[in-house]
Design a protein around this motif. Structure first.
Motif, short mmCIF file in Angstrom:
data_model
loop_
_atom_site.label_atom_id
_atom_site.label_comp_id
_atom_site.label_asym_id
_atom_site.label_seq_id
_atom_site.Cartn_x
_atom_site.Cartn_y
_atom_site.Cartn_z
N LEU A 91 -1.42 -13.06 13.71
CA LEU A 91 -2.33 -12.69 12.66
C LEU A 91 -1.51 -12.39 11.29
N ASP A 92 -0.32 -11.75 11.31
CA ASP A 92 0.39 -11.30 10.07
C ASP A 92 0.72 -12.57 9.39
N ALA A 93 1.16 -13.50 10.31
CA ALA A 93 1.44 -14.81 9.67
C ALA A 93 0.24 -15.70 8.96
N PHE A 94 -0.78 -15.52 9.78
CA PHE A 94 -2.18 -16.18 9.47
C PHE A 94 -2.60 -15.75 8.25
N TYR A 95 -2.51 -14.45 8.09
CA TYR A 95 -3.11 -14.03 6.70
C TYR A 95 -2.07 -13.49 5.76
N GLY A 96 -0.97 -14.25 5.74
CA GLY A 96 0.01 -14.17 4.80
C GLY A 96 0.49 -12.71 4.57
N ARG A 97 0.73 -12.00 5.96
CA ARG A 97 0.89 -10.38 5.63
C ARG A 97 -0.25 -9.66 5.05
N ILE A 155 -13.76 -6.23 13.07
CA ILE A 155 -14.02 -5.60 11.84
C ILE A 155 -12.89 -5.07 11.03
N ARG A 156 -12.14 -4.26 11.83
CA ARG A 156 -10.84 -3.79 11.16
C ARG A 156 -10.03 -4.87 10.42
N ILE A 157 -9.73 -5.84 11.08
CA ILE A 157 -8.75 -6.74 10.43
C ILE A 157 -9.61 -7.42 9.14
N GLN A 158 -10.73 -7.54 9.20
CA GLN A 158 -11.59 -8.37 8.30
C GLN A 158 -11.71 -7.17 7.12
N GLY A 159 -11.96 -6.11 7.35
CA GLY A 159 -12.07 -4.81 6.26
C GLY A 159 -10.77 -4.55 5.81
N ALA A 160 -9.80 -4.71 6.34
CA ALA A 160 -8.38 -4.50 5.69
C ALA A 160 -8.09 -5.45 4.75
N LEU A 161 -8.39 -6.80 5.06
CA LEU A 161 -8.22 -7.85 4.07
C LEU A 161 -9.17 -7.62 2.93
N VAL A 162 -10.40 -7.28 3.15
CA VAL A 162 -11.19 -6.98 1.80
C VAL A 162 -10.57 -5.94 1.03
N CYS A 164 -7.47 -4.50 1.05
CA CYS A 164 -6.16 -4.99 0.42
C CYS A 164 -6.27 -5.94 -0.68
N ARG A 165 -7.21 -7.07 -0.68
CA ARG A 165 -7.53 -7.88 -1.82
C ARG A 165 -8.05 -7.07 -2.84
N GLY A 166 -8.85 -5.94 -2.70
CA GLY A 166 -9.54 -5.00 -3.69
C GLY A 166 -8.55 -4.27 -4.57
N VAL A 167 -7.60 -3.48 -3.58
CA VAL A 167 -6.47 -2.67 -4.27
C VAL A 167 -5.16 -3.36 -4.57
N GLN A 174 -1.09 -3.83 7.05
CA GLN A 174 -0.13 -3.76 7.91
C GLN A 174 -0.26 -2.47 8.82
N ARG A 175 -0.69 -1.39 8.50
CA ARG A 175 -0.85 -0.33 9.28
C ARG A 175 -1.95 -0.76 10.26
N ILE A 176 -3.15 -1.34 9.81
CA ILE A 176 -4.06 -1.42 10.69
C ILE A 176 -3.70 -2.52 11.74
#
Lengths: 190, 190
Positions: A91-97, A155-162, A164-167, A174-176
């Motif tokens: 996943l780390d690779a899939f979502y570009g870290r 949910i956590r993975i998707q929320g973390a992406l949202v 991280c994109r926002g901030v 990474q933490r999640i």
DNA sequence: GTCTATAGGAAGATAGAC
DNA sequence: GTCTATCTTCCTATAGAC
């Protein structure tokens, strides 16, 4: 002289990048043309269905990668924890870290929504199911217990992406993902 | 005869709905016109800056509502748990019980990204900070401990909205927000 | 304050030369 | 297989009547 596989993969990478970044409505033929270095007409030669066919191809390719790398890792050999760690690594690779957005998110707005609704729905369901099976094996619990825990992971993975994109930084992602394997295996409240 | 406040609020509701559903790139003047019942030229009369000014107004209004209803609840009277339950209750309405997307998510794609980047960043930061302060009060912990817990709450809410939009039902969102107050107060791993 | 009409440009898509 | 040129439609934005 047919196009090489490497070139096609590179082309698909560029197209994917555009849809991930700007979504379906934002992915204009001009942007797709610029990103790939091909003129609009050349893109139509390869994708007679135009933008919709490009997005379908991008989504199908991402789905294949996901099945082969994420779902097969989850159902493959190793202990539940090892498999979850394998998923996290992929996943780390899939979502570009944590830098890239998820196509299942970006394509669920605007015109993309109706076009890819069922594909997105199925993809989420397959992911949750694969996770739930690992959790059942690890905890010896029922599907009724495992399903919401598996959903929480997605949910956590998707929320973390949202977030991280926002901030504008990827620390939360990474933490999640680092915390996921253990938190999914433990029987305490996830 | 100036337009009544009620009418303006209704107009803003319709505009908000469009930007939430289709994002910034997908929100064409035609869609905004159809949703509000006003012709394009009438929208330009009220928002001379066009689509960008409409999105700014929508985002500003949502931000005000959020400050008044969510952040003030978090910093207001009552026990930490009561305040978190208050936030959850307001969030349920804010996100249409899980049916609506978050503007901070939908406006972070495509052309909206560069336009609203700093606004989105600030909004997330304010939300995380307000949550962290409640968590510190409830747990007696440091900001270093509280911040990731607060981020997790925002992550879960955003992730639940993404998943619910993807699978077409709101059960996960309901489950997540119901579990939030207790899970944020407990000292165990969130 | 809302409308019709329209300008000017960008969108998706196609034809045909090379 | 890629290109230039072009078509039609839709987009944002403005002008001006009511």
């Amino acid at each position: 002289m047919p196009t090489t596989k490497v070139e096609v993969e590179g082309l698909m990478d560029r197209l994917t990048e555009v849809f991930r970044t700007v979504g379906y409505d934002g992915a204009t033929l001009s942007k797709l043309s610029e990103a790939t270095g091909l003129q609009r007409a050349s893109l139509y030669h390869r994708f007679p269905g135009g933008k919709q066919e490009m997005a379908e191809a991008v989504l199908a390719r991402a789905g294949e990668w996901f099945r082969k790398n994420i779902l097969e890792t989850l159902s493959g050999p190793g202990t539940p924890k090892q498999r979850l760690e394998g998923m996290v690594h992929k996943l780390d690779a899939f979502y570009g870290r944590g830098r890239s957005s998820c196509l299942l998110d970006t394509l669920s707005f605007g015109d993309g929504r109706s076009l890819f609704e069922s594909h997105i729905k199925q993809s989420f369901a397959a992911w949750v199911n694969a996770l739930a099976r690992v959790i059942i094996e690890a905890r010896g619990c029922s599907m009724t217990v495992a399903r919401p825990v598996a959903e929480d992971a997605v949910i956590r993975i998707q929320g973390a992406l949202v977030l991280c994109r926002g901030v504008g930084n990827t620390k939360a992602f990474q933490r999640i993902i680092r915390s996921l394997p253990e938190s999914l295996i433990r029987k305490e409240k996830s």
